[in-house]
Every structure is written in C-alpha cells, then in structure tokens.
Design a protein around this motif. Structure first.
Motif, mmCIF file in Angstrom:
data_model
loop_
_atom_site.group_PDB
_atom_site.id
_atom_site.type_symbol
_atom_site.label_atom_id
_atom_site.label_comp_id
_atom_site.label_asym_id
_atom_site.label_seq_id
_atom_site.Cartn_x
_atom_site.Cartn_y
_atom_site.Cartn_z
ATOM 1 N N SER A 208 37.360 52.694 39.642
ATOM 2 C CA SER A 208 36.549 53.022 38.469
ATOM 3 C C SER A 208 36.286 51.823 37.557
ATOM 4 C CB SER A 208 37.211 54.156 37.686
ATOM 5 O OG SER A 208 38.586 53.905 37.554
ATOM 6 N N LEU A 209 37.303 51.014 37.291
ATOM 7 C CA LEU A 209 37.089 49.919 36.343
ATOM 8 C C LEU A 209 36.221 48.811 36.917
ATOM 9 C CD1 LEU A 209 40.433 49.493 34.455
ATOM 10 C CD2 LEU A 209 38.166 49.775 33.495
ATOM 11 N N ILE B 30 33.065 47.077 35.243
ATOM 12 C CA ILE B 30 32.856 45.638 35.099
ATOM 13 C C ILE B 30 31.467 45.247 35.595
ATOM 14 C CG2 ILE B 30 33.561 43.417 36.097
ATOM 15 C CD1 ILE B 30 36.441 44.352 35.808
ATOM 16 N N PHE C 297 38.945 57.555 27.683
ATOM 17 C CA PHE C 297 39.897 56.560 28.158
ATOM 18 C C PHE C 297 39.189 55.340 28.735
ATOM 19 C CE2 PHE C 297 43.176 60.085 28.595
ATOM 20 C CZ PHE C 297 43.873 59.669 27.477
ATOM 21 N N ALA C 298 38.017 55.550 29.348
ATOM 22 C CA ALA C 298 37.280 54.424 29.916
ATOM 23 C C ALA C 298 36.834 53.465 28.816
ATOM 24 C CB ALA C 298 36.080 54.927 30.711
ATOM 25 N N ALA D 236 38.331 52.997 25.992
ATOM 26 C CA ALA D 236 39.525 52.283 25.560
ATOM 27 C C ALA D 236 39.840 51.158 26.539
ATOM 28 C CB ALA D 236 40.699 53.255 25.462
ATOM 29 N N ALA D 237 39.802 51.447 27.829
ATOM 30 C CA ALA D 237 40.169 50.448 28.828
ATOM 31 C C ALA D 237 39.254 49.228 28.744
ATOM 32 C CB ALA D 237 40.115 51.056 30.220
ATOM 33 N N ILE E 214 39.664 47.308 25.421
ATOM 34 C CA ILE E 214 40.931 46.581 25.310
ATOM 35 C C ILE E 214 40.797 45.188 25.912
ATOM 36 C CG2 ILE E 214 43.294 46.430 26.212
ATOM 37 C CD1 ILE E 214 43.507 49.423 25.872
ATOM 38 N N VAL E 215 40.146 45.106 27.073
ATOM 39 C CA VAL E 215 40.031 43.792 27.696
ATOM 40 C C VAL E 215 38.860 42.997 27.122
ATOM 41 C CG1 VAL E 215 41.129 44.507 29.831
ATOM 42 C CG2 VAL E 215 38.658 44.667 29.613
ATOM 43 N N GLY E 216 38.137 43.580 26.190
ATOM 44 C CA GLY E 216 37.075 42.841 25.529
ATOM 45 C C GLY E 216 35.723 42.991 26.199
ATOM 46 N N LEU E 217 35.584 43.947 27.108
ATOM 47 C CA LEU E 217 34.307 44.117 27.800
ATOM 48 C C LEU E 217 33.535 45.335 27.292
ATOM 49 C CD1 LEU E 217 35.424 43.357 31.461
ATOM 50 C CD2 LEU E 217 34.323 41.830 29.815
ATOM 51 N N LEU F 225 42.913 48.639 19.666
ATOM 52 C CA LEU F 225 44.056 48.338 20.529
ATOM 53 C C LEU F 225 44.023 46.878 20.969
ATOM 54 C CD1 LEU F 225 44.161 51.580 22.672
ATOM 55 C CD2 LEU F 225 45.933 50.765 21.111
ATOM 56 N N LEU G 108 43.808 58.859 20.599
ATOM 57 C CA LEU G 108 43.387 59.007 21.998
ATOM 58 C C LEU G 108 44.030 60.244 22.614
ATOM 59 C CD1 LEU G 108 43.579 55.482 23.702
ATOM 60 C CD2 LEU G 108 41.608 56.994 23.583
#
Lengths: 291, 315, 689
Positions: free
Chosen positions: A137-138, A142, A223-224, A226-227, A230-233, A246, A267
């Motif tokens: 999924s991630l 990306i 949640f997507a 957030a994910a 979180i990594v800046g994308l 976060l 969340l």
C-alpha cells in the motif's frame, strides 16, 4: 396452513427500505457510540476556527508546557497549543476520507458491476484490481506522491485508488453470486430489463458488504494520511494534520511526549468511531440476512 | 503442478511489467524534466537539449522503456542524479539495515500470526476467547506506524526499556543490535500478525463445521489429532497465502517505521530521494519492493499448491 | 431373530439450549434393533431422525444434550459412558456413514491415509494398517485399489467416495453402522450400488445397520424393520412387511399414499397431506400430527398418544389414539386416499408450441491467454417437441444436461447450434422480438424454493415484477395478484409478507404463481419438487397437474425421479450424457422400455413395495457415468451398458456407430439392439457382477 407471524410491512419504495435498515444500525449501542463520537469530532473540527479564532498558529514563549487545563495536551516547540492543533488536524483527516472513500466506493462498485454489461470489461477491471492490490500500500502512495507532488490531492488520490479494489471486488463478488441466483434467472425469464435486475436484485445485495467496507476504508484512509505525512510525503508543515504533527512530535518525544501521544489519541478515537459504525452496520446487515 | 504454475505465470509477468512501466514512468509523471535536473538549474536551453540527446530522452517513450528495462535486467541500475553515485551502490549501502528489519519482522509475523491464529481458532469458549478476540481486533485496527509510536511512548519513554532511535547492525554487535531492532520489528509485525491470526481463526472455525471433522470424530480420532491432522491441516493453505501477501506490506511499512525510528535503511533513502527528486533511485526502490512482494506471493502460491492436492493435481 | 437386541433406545429425550431458551427436540424415542438386522428410521425434515443418529453416536451439536432416557449398545448405556471411553468406542463398536461423501472426506489427505487413520487410532500398527485398508477397499468394490488407495477424494466419483466412507465405517469390524441418508446425495443408479453394498456387507459380515432416510422406497428395498418419526417422536414402528402392508398410524399411511409410483395404475391425483411439517421448536399440542390428520378427533389435540401395539395388528406399534381405541386404524373413507380417478389424457396432434431441434449447448470452451479449450457439449444434439396442453417429462441423472436444455430454451444458456421454435416461430437468435415472444409464451419454475424468491421483496413485489410485462393498471394488478394467489391455494392477505414467512411448499406455489402471472402457454418445471418433503411434494404436484388441466398449459417437466415424471407426463424423454436415448408415450416407456439405460433407471428406482430378495437380483449399473467432456465413441452408454460390448464382445457396432433415435412413429430409442431391452426380465442374468 401455517404462516409464521412476522410483522406485515407497509408498501414502500425499495430504496427507502434499505436506507431504513442502515439507519437502524445507528440505533444500536455500538452505532450510537460510534456515530456520536464521530459527530463530536466532526463538529469540533468544523467549529474550531469559530471557537478558537487564530489560536492554531498563535505562538508564545511558553514552549513545551506540560498538560494543563488551559493546554490539555501542552504546548509545542513554538509554544502553540497542541490540543487546538490536533483539533485542526482532524479537518484534514476527516475531509480526506469523506471525499476520497465515497468516490472510490461509487467508482469501484461501478467497475465491479461492469461485468454485467461487458464480461471482458469486468475481467479487465479485475486484473487492474489485482495489480493495485499487488502493490504494497505505501509503495503505491509513494508512486502517486511522486507523480502528483505531495499534498491533500495526492493523499486523496492514494486513498481512493487503494480503496478502489476493495469495493470493486465486493461488488464483483456480489454480482457473480447474485447473477447465478434463481430469483435473478426468474427475473430474466420474466423479461425484466437488465437495469431493473441490477437495481432491484443485485445492487441491494451488493450494498451491504460495500457499506461496511466503506467505514473500514475510512479508517485505512486516516491511517494512510498519517503514514505518508509522518515521513514528509503527505501534508506539508506548517499545516497541522495528524501526520505532520507526529512528524515533528517524534523529534521532541523526550521533552514533550504529548506531542506524539495527542495525535495518536485522536487517530485511535477516529478509528474506534468508524470501527463501531462498521460493526453496527455489519450486525444490522447480518440480522436481516439471517431472519 | 506444472500446469498450475504455468497458468499463474502470465499474471505474475503482467504484474512485473506493469510495475516496471510505472517505475519507468515515475520521473516523467513527476513533471520535472530529468534533462533539466541533470544539466543543472543554470543550464541554457541548448545545454539541456544536449543532455536530453545524450540521455536518449528525445527518442520514443517505448524505445526508452525497452532500453531502460534492458539495462535493469542486466544489472545496470543507473546513476543517482543528485549524488552521482551508482544507484546499485547506494542501495547496497542501505540494504542490510532494511533486510535486518524486514527479516526480523517477517519471522515475528509468522510466529505470532500462526501462534495467535491457532490459539484463537482453538479456544472456543469463555473469557479467554473474548480476550483473544479483543486483542486481535485492536492489533488489527492499528497500523505499523501507530503501533510503533505507541511502543515508543510506552516502552521507550515511560519505561525507558529500549532505545527508540537509531540502529546498530546485529552483525557488529548482536545484543545491542537486537535491542535496537526489537521495537521497529514488533511495530511492523504486530498488525500483520493479527491479520494472519484473524484469517486462520476464521478458516479454522469454518473447517471445524465440515463433515469430515465429524467423520474423524465418528472414527474415534482423539480431539488433539482431529485438531492437527484435520482442522489445522486444512487451514494451512489460508495461512500460507495470507503470509505471502503480508510480506509485501512489511516491506512497505518499513518506509514509515524507518523514519519513525530514525533507521538508515532503504525507506529513508527512498523518502529523501523523493524529496530531492532523485528519480533514478526512487525507480529502483519501487521496483525492488514490488518485485520482492510479487515473488514472495508467487512462492506462497507454489507452497499452497504443494499443500493442497486439489490444486496440485487438477489443472 | 430377536434374541438380545444390538441396540436399545429407551425414552430418549434431547434438549437444546439456545442462550437460555430450552427447546426439546426429541421426545420419548424408543426402539431397538436386533443383531444383523437393518432398521430404517424414516421421517421428513425436522422429524428428528438425524438427531437420533447423532445421539447414538454421542455427537450432538454443542448446544444439545440427552436430557432423559438410555441408549443401550450390547447392554451398555452409552448415555452414561464418559466421553473419553465413548471416543474409543466410536469407530470400533459403532460407526457412521454420512450423507454427503464429498464433504465427509478430508480433501487434503489420501483415501488410504483416512482409512489407515481409522485403524491406527484403534491400535493397529501402521505397517499392517495399509494391507487392511487395501482389503477394505476391495471389499467395498473399489476397482484397482492398489492405485486408488493413494488418490485423493477429489479424484474419486461420488459413488466411490461413499464406498470409501463405508470402508472407514467397517474398518474396525464395528458391529453397528449408522448410515445417515447415505444415498440422498447420489444419483439413482449409484444409490442402487451403495444400497446393494450395504445389503452385501450385512450378509457377509453380519453387521447391524441403522439407515436414516426420507425415502420409503429405500426402506422397502433394504430394511427389515422400520421406525417412522414425526415431530421429534416415534409415531410408528414394526417390521417392514407389517408397516407397508397395513400402516397403523395415519401419518405412515398418508406418507405411503402420497408417493407417486413407478408401477401400477396412474393418472389419479396424489393423496397429499395438507399443511406442512412442524418446526421442532413449536410443535402442536397433543399428537403433533393432528392438525394435518384426516382422522383427528378432539382428544388428539389434548393427549400425547403413547406408543403401543395396535390390538388387531400386534406387529405394528403405533402412537395413534384412534387406532388404539378402535383396535386398528379406520379407513379414511372418501378422504385423500380415494381421490377421483382421472381419465387418461388424449394424445394431441396439434402443431407444436415448443420445438427444439438438434440443440447443442457448449459449456466447456473458455478463453485462455493463448488457446481456446475444445468445446464441450453439455447438450449434444437434442430434439424435443411439446404440443399445446401436453406434458413432456425429461428424465436423467445429474450432469446429463437436462437443466441445460431447459435453460437454453429460455435463452439463459447460449445455444451453440440447432433450432428452438416457440409457437412455430424460430427464436434461436434470441434477438429483441424473439426474446419477447419467448418471455410471453414460456415461463419457468425453479428447483430451489429458497433460492428462487428474492428474500428482500414481498410476495406482492415479486408478483408485480412478473406482472410488469402485461402493463396493467394498479387496480388490475392488485386483482391479478389476488387471483394468482388463489390459483395456487394461498390466501391473498399473505401478499405483503416476505418469503421467509413461508414454508418450502408454499414458496414453490408462489414460484408457480409468478410464472403464471405472464399467462404463458408453456411452463418449464425444473425439478420443482425435488427439494421438498414427500408430503409437500404431493401438494405441489397436484397443484401443477390441476393448473395444467385448467389453463391448458403445455409443460416441460424436468426431473430425476422417474415416479414423479411418470405421474405427470404424457410423453417422456430420457437423457444420458447430453443425448436423448429414448422418447415416447409415458405408459409405453414405463411398460416396455427399449433403451437399456431406461430399463436400468427403472430397476434402480426404489419402490415402496417390500420385495424380499429384490435387492440381490435386480439389474444395477456398474461404474460411474463417463466424463461428459470426453464421451465414449459410438454409443455413449456402451461403457456401462448391460447388453452392450461389456457382456457381448461381438457387439462392436456399439463402439463404432452412434445409434440414432429410431423406432415407430412415437416411441423411439437410440440403441442398436432395442429388442434386447424389451425382454427386461432376462437382463439380470446377463449382468456382470
């Protein structure tokens, strides 16, 4: 002649009957709590600018204050109130899933049902769903971020594309089982048109699992966001979203744990609300099915 | 068996081709002009054109794709546009970190998923059943990044049991390395394990209703043997397939988990590459992740065929 | 014969506990079975017969428990035996054969493994177990056991699977076998094989068998004693001769009377039992049968009748207050049994309303990536004619293509080649006007009354859907709904209920009403009664026959049950492996079949008339039907034919030439040696065994 006692339903349009069933889910304890929780959070997010005008970006020298009555979650590195920023962040999460999931639901369902019109098209869509699901999924997220550029739109597209196959497969599954049902054959033999068979026999039966899935897809979407943030994308700072909070919060986790804990609490509350709703819907659906 | 594999191959191939195509198209979709990036921001139009020709970017897209795919297959992964180092080298330097994490998480996932699944599928009554169901539901609903953050808050911050940031290779210092690995690996594995457990549990209660379980009982087979040879044996196929799918999710989850736990793996490499528009690197990492996911999935299908004679023998 | 009984069940009661609500499912069940005898327990759905079997095995569902009574096996009360010990007894002292052999075998283990398991859990060393398993497979008649032992269940045919399950049951020489509907899931020719195997095992091994079944015919053919159950109680028991000769419970009598027969006089209305089988959770007071009983008096609703020998017929033990008081069961007078005889229907010469010529339906070819699999004709050159007002029966076993034919006629299955005409017009193309014509003239009644009505629509909505074609005004529709309900014997104020409120028989009536809403000229009935209990089956058959006569409908009646087909049909066509092998006037075919397959089907069909020794001597088809994807050359039946090259090696013509349907004008058979079949009586001597 024994006929079991069941309440005699009044004559009514078919759609309203289905709607009534789904609404009944919100009268059960679970549905009530889930729906209530969600309503409160939506309301808070909506009214935040009215209740705390300007407070979201208001900086002060009081950085990293601990939780208190004035700042329930404490303050961040710039002295901003974390609680208010979290409430603002809800706007992103909720708006994303409210827009993306229903779109995916409609398109996915249509794609799943396309097999009724053209089997080849239906097969092609299934292949497409296989491919989407084959992507972790991630990784898919990306790729979309790279293609569109980070932001709300990319997140919405990611959530929508990732939810698409879930609805498509459910609709396809319902189509295949219903098409083989004898009552659908009976309707065909009676000369009932394809469109009527679809709306009268197939769609109502397909809607049950799809609606349950919709509330689960909303959790996935939240949640997507957030994910990816979180990594800046995902959402880009300084706009507060649960993910961007976060992203920064984790850097200060030793000095201000509430910076991380606050968004997580929200969340989980969102997830809980949608989970309860999906449970309640599921129970309502199963009940009518087993009767 | 062979016919079964032959029948599955086209869809595996299709998946790989589509992934390659997406990976290849990423830089073009990104909107940035790779020639411009290589030539630098101050280059003149003529210079950019020269670079374009040099990189072959002026030829038809399909030809470019063929070239690119050919290079990848022969092991030439290209050169980073930013650091000018070969992509293969960049990836190799980060690979071990991610592999440590992914392998640890996969092992945890399999052990916990099977264990919890069999437990949940075997306990059928009372409070323990409710407790297991509840735990599974919570774990299932919480994705790796949230699980990771919660673990950080509880085990790292409140109790200060384990380090929450950075890494040490287990090959350099096994004990310290493991302490750094535990939290991220658990965070990655728990939700996937819960998913596997839930599916095994559902399958087991389904199998338990089958007539052949009744027949085994009527044969006088002891309950433990029924549970293993009949119920569990018929649930294994499900377990294998879901595990295969979940490995891909672990790889993808590593992107976020590495960011949260500040590990220098492929995930952080990917993120920084995206942010600096270093598409050559992004391409290869995406391709890499999907290829592993597809291959593992295919392997799990082979294993399923080995487990189930209906698939193995009927084609 | 009746020294110490093998099994003695006394006052057995079983209770279910559903979340605090207790439901008693079995009441005072008492019977015994002598060593080496075969006891049939007969009943319809919800009678408690399967529950009785499960109680004996100690395998009740989790919510259920034995609340009273005893089950003595060889003098030992199984109810008192602790579970661990009972487990050791299962498979060794009592064994079970299940209904669905497909579901009863573990799909991922070999047949041999599953037999060996039954042996090793009872202490046989593994090394010896395999040899024993081979011996067992041979004993139950599995050809080539050395190869077959290592195969998986999905590689076995249905009949072979059931043989394997029986092999497991007899593995440890269990003296008692409980067979729960062991042939219900099987075709009639395979059923005959399995029943004969059970009879042979009894003769060879002296095992005692308890056979649970809904089919009085099976009981008559195989059993020595009968227990009839209704509403969770035993209503009558006795020897097969006594019960079939003069049943002393009105339910037993009605059950026998309601069965269509394959022999004897026909054309009379079936003696249907009114109403439907009761739900175990809400039994009527007193005698559970009294609301449906023609002889019921006031006392029947008040007092639960005890199970006692009937004074004038001491062989029969019956729970009927009337029979007990009067000394025997009084005749029912002009009630159900003496229904008016119906004259034979005259043959019609009118132009056909429905005609099928050389129909082929391709089921096999699927597009793959590079190739297209060879076509597989589930229906291969079938021709049929139905004239106005005429009923044509289409008989055959599962997989022969009869349903495919019927669905092709209404355009649901695509036609590969051939011609379908309705009312003289070619509709093969199923384009707009052709489809409209078919929809107006041909309607369909489905098999499964539970699947053929959308559970989300009320009966009114279901009928309205059917009435849409006729474009009636709202009032006219309302009236039409009421008329249709009346037509099938249902009250109009049930119109606003959902299907779940109705029993299977009632749903099937609604299905018929829906089909009639269009006012068709042809009704295609696809196994309309095979999912129904026998007593309900008769109701639906009567309604169909009545409506057909009143509305002048032509009917294409599809079924696997020869007796049902015979009861309704003017002409009959028999299908085997996608072909029609025999066709002609019903009475002629049943009296003198010309195709060996028809003859064997008739011989295999169990008849509710006890004939001691009939089981051993009647003609039974060996083997299984061939794979329809790969039919045999020449005559498709030759691989199983009792008069073909199997017994007459000189008849090579059967292998070379595909016999055409031939014979006199109306009675045709596709056999090279039709005269042989006519001498049916000699066939059984020529059978290989």
């Amino acid at each position: 002649m024994t006929i079991q006692d069941t309440d005699i339903p009044r004559r009514r349009a078919f759609l309203s009957e289905g709607l009534r069933r789904y609404l009944a889910a919100f009268r059960t304890p679970r549905g009530l709590i889930g729906g209530g929780l969600l309503a409160i959070m939506c309301l808070a997010a909506l009214l935040a600018p009215v209740v705390f005008p300007g407070a979201v970006d208001a900086q002060s020298r009081d950085s990293f204050l601990g939780p208190s009555l004035t700042h329930p979650f404490g303050t961040d590195e710039l002295g901003r109130d974390i609680f208010i920023r979290c409430i603002y962040a809800l706007r992103i999460s909720i708006s994303l899933v409210i827009v993306a999931v229903p779109i995916a639901m409609v398109i996915g369902t249509l794609m799943g049902l396309a097999g009724a019109i053209s089997p080849a098209l239906g097969d092609a869509f299934q292949r497409l769903f296989d491919i989407i699901l084959g992507f972790p999924s991630l990784i898919l997220g990306i790729c979309i971020v790279v293609a569109i550029g980070p932001g709300w739109i990319a997140l919405a597209v990611t959530i929508a594309i990732f939810s698409l196959p879930q609805f498509g497969r459910l609709a396809r599954g319902a189509l295949l089982t219903e098409e083989g049902r004898e009552y659908v054959l009976a309707a065909r033999v009676l000369g009932v048109g394809k469109r009527k068979i679809m709306t009268r026999h197939i769609l109502p039966n397909a809607m049950d699992p799809i609606l349950v899935q919709a509330s689960l897809a909303m959790i996935g979407g939240i949640f997507a966001e957030a994910a990816l943030s979180i990594v800046g994308l995902g959402i880009q700072p300084p706009t507060p979203s649960l993910g961007t909070l976060l992203n920064v919060g984790i850097r200060y986790v030793y000095v201000q744990p509430m910076y991380t804990a606050g968004p997580i609490i929200l969340l989980l509350l969102l997830a809980l609300a949608f989970n309860l709703i999906s449970d309640a819907l599921n129970a309502a659906v199963m009940k009518t099915r087993n009767d | 068996m062979l016919t079964f594999l032959a029948r599955r191959l086209p869809s595996v191939a299709l998946m790989l081709v589509v992934t390659a195509l997406i990976a290849f198209l990423l830089p073009r979709l990104g909107g940035g002009d790779p020639a411009q990036v290589v030539a630098g921001p101050d280059a003149t139009l003529a210079q950019v054109e020269a670079v374009r020709e040099q990189l072959g970017l002026d030829r038809p897209v399909l030809v470019q794709f063929g070239d690119w795919a050919g290079r990848i297959v022969t092991g030439d992964f290209g050169t980073s546009l930013i650091s000018n180092r070969p992509v293969a080298q960049l990836i190799a330097s980060r690979l071990s970190s991610t592999m440590e994490l992914a392998i640890a998480a996969t092992l945890l996932m399999i052990v916990m998923g099977l264990g919890l699944g069999i437990l949940a599928g075997s306990v059928r009554k009372g409070g323990s059943r409710a407790a297991i169901d509840g735990t599974l539901s919570v774990l299932l609903a919480t994705p790796p990044h949230v699980t990771g953050l919660i673990l950080i808050l509880i085990l790292g911050i409140s109790w200060r049991l384990l380090p929450i940031s950075g890494e040490v290779s287990v090959f350099d210092d096994p004990v310290t390395g493991l302490t750094y690995l535990i939290l991220p690996a658990f965070a990655l594995a728990l939700p996937q394990a819960a998913m596997i457990a839930r599916l095994i549990q559902a399958r087991m209660s389904q199998v338990r209703e089958e007539d052949f379980v009744d027949l085994a009982k009527a044969k006088g087979v002891p309950p433990r043997r029924i549970a293993i040879s009949h119920v569990l044996r018929n649930s294994l196929g499900t377990a294998v397939i879901v595990t295969g799918v979940r490995v891909g999710e672990i790889l993808a989850g590593a992107v976020v988990i590495e960011a949260i736990f500040a590990r220098q793996g492929l995930g952080t490499l990917a993120v920084s590459a995206i942010q600096s528009r270093d598409y050559e690197v992004v391409q290869i990492i995406v391709l890499f992740a999907v290829v592993i996911a597809v291959v593992v999935h295919f392997l799990s299908e082979i294993l399923l065929a080995a487990l189930d004679p209906r698939i193995r023998l009927d084609s | 014969m009746t020294d110490a009984p093998m099994l003695e069940v006394n006052d057995l009661a079983v209770q279910f506990d559903f979340g605090g609500v207790a439901i008693q499912a079995l009441h005072d069940v008492s019977f015994s079975v002598g060593k080496g005898r075969i006891l049939g327990i007969v009943g319809e759905s919800g009678s408690g017969k399967s529950l009785t079997a499960k109680s004996i095995m100690g395998m009740l569902p989790e919510a259920g428990r034995v609340s009273n009574g005893s089950i003595r096996l060889d003098g030992r009360d199984l109810v008192e035996v602790p579970e661990t010990e009972l487990r050791q007894m299962r498979g060794r002292d009592l064994a079970m054969v299940f209904q669905d052999p497909q579901a009863a075998l573990n799909p991922v283990k070999t047949i041999g493994w599953q037999i060996v398991e039954a042996l090793v859990v009872h202490g046989m060393p593994k090394a010896k177990a395999r040899a024993r398993a081979l011996e067992l497979l041979r004993q139950v008649g599995i050809p080539d056991p050395e190869t077959r032992i290592d195969e998986f269940p999905h590689q076995f045919s249905g009949g072979m699977r059931q043989r394997a399950v029986i092999a497991i049951a007899i593995a440890n020489s269990s003296p008692l076998i409980i067979a729960d509907e062991p042939t219900t899931a099987l075709d009639v020719t395979i059923q005959a094989q399995v029943l004969r195997l059970l009879a042979k095992l009894r003769a060879d091994l002296g095992v005692t068998v308890i056979l649970i079944t809904h089919d009085m015919g099976v009981v008559a053919e195989l059993c020595d004693d009968v227990v009839v159950m209704y509403g969770g109680r035993v209503v009558e028991r006795g020897t097969v001769e006594a019960i079939f000769d003069a049943p002393q419970h009105p339910y037993t009598r009605a059950l026998l009377a309601s069965m269509p027969r394959i022999e004897g006089a026909r054309g009379r209305e079936l003696a249907a039992i009114p109403g439907s089988t009761p739900d175990l959770s809400r039994l009527p007071s007193g005698c559970a049968y009294h609301p449906r009983c023609a002889l019921a008096e006031d006392m029947c609703a008040r007092k639960v009748p005890p199970l006692e020998p009937i004074p004038e017929r001491p062989e029969n033990t019956s729970a009927c207050l009337v029979a007990q008081r009067d000394g025997r069961l009084p005749p029912e007078g002009e009630g159900a049994s003496a229904a008016s005889a119906r004259p034979d229907r005259p043959e019609t010469e009118a132009a056909p309303i429905l005609q099928v010529e050389d129909l082929r339906v391709d089921f096999g070819s699927k597009r793959r990536f590079f190739s297209r699999t060879a076509p597989f004709y589930a229906v291969d050159g079938v021709s049929l004619t139905v004239r106005p007002g005429e009923t044509v029966g289409l008989v055959g076993e599962s997989g022969c293509g009869k349903t495919t034919v019927s669905r092709a006629i209404v355009g649901v299955n695509p036609i590969a080649s051939g011609r379908v005409s309705v009312d003289g017009r070619d509709v093969t193309s199923f384009d707009g006007p052709a489809t409209a014509l078919v929809r107006d003239q041909v309607q369909y009644v489905f098999q499964d009354p539970y699947a053929s009505l959308n559970p989300r629509l009320t009966i009114r909505q279901i009928l309205n859907e059917a009435l849409e074609r006729r474009r009636l005004s709202a009032e006219a529709r309302e009236e039409e709904c009421a008329r249709l309900m009346k037509l099938v014997g249902l009250d109009r104020h049930y119109l606003d209920r959902y299907p779940k409120a109705f029993s299977g028989g009632q749903r099937q009536r609604i299905g018929i009403a829906r089909a009639l809403a269009v006012q068709p000229k042809v009704l295609i009935c696809d196994e309309p009664v095979s999912a129904l209990d026998v007593s309900i089956q008769a109701q639906v058959i009567n309604i169909l026959a009545d409506l057909r006569d009143r509305l002048g409908l032509a009917v294409l009646f599809i079924a696997h049950d020869l007796a049902v087909v015979r009861h309704l049909s003017d002409r009959v066509a028999v299908m085997y492996l996608g072909r029609i092998v025999e066709e002609g006037p019903a009475e002629e075919i049943y009296a003198a079949p010309r195709h060996p397959y028809t003859a064997v089907l008739m011989a295999s069909t169990p008849k509710p008339v006890p004939q001691p020794g009939a089981m051993a001597s009647k003609t039974i088809l060996e083997g299984d039907p061939p794979d329809p994807r790969n039919p045999p050359s020449g005559c498709r039946f030759r691989t199983r034919c009792p008069i073909g090259p199997l017994v007459h090696p000189d008849r090579t013509i059967c292998e070379r030439e595909d016999p055409a349907l031939s014979g006199d004008r109306s009675h045709k058979a596709a056999c090279h040696f039709p005269q042989d079949t006519t001498q049916t009586t000699e066939m059984r001597e020529r059978m290989p065994s």
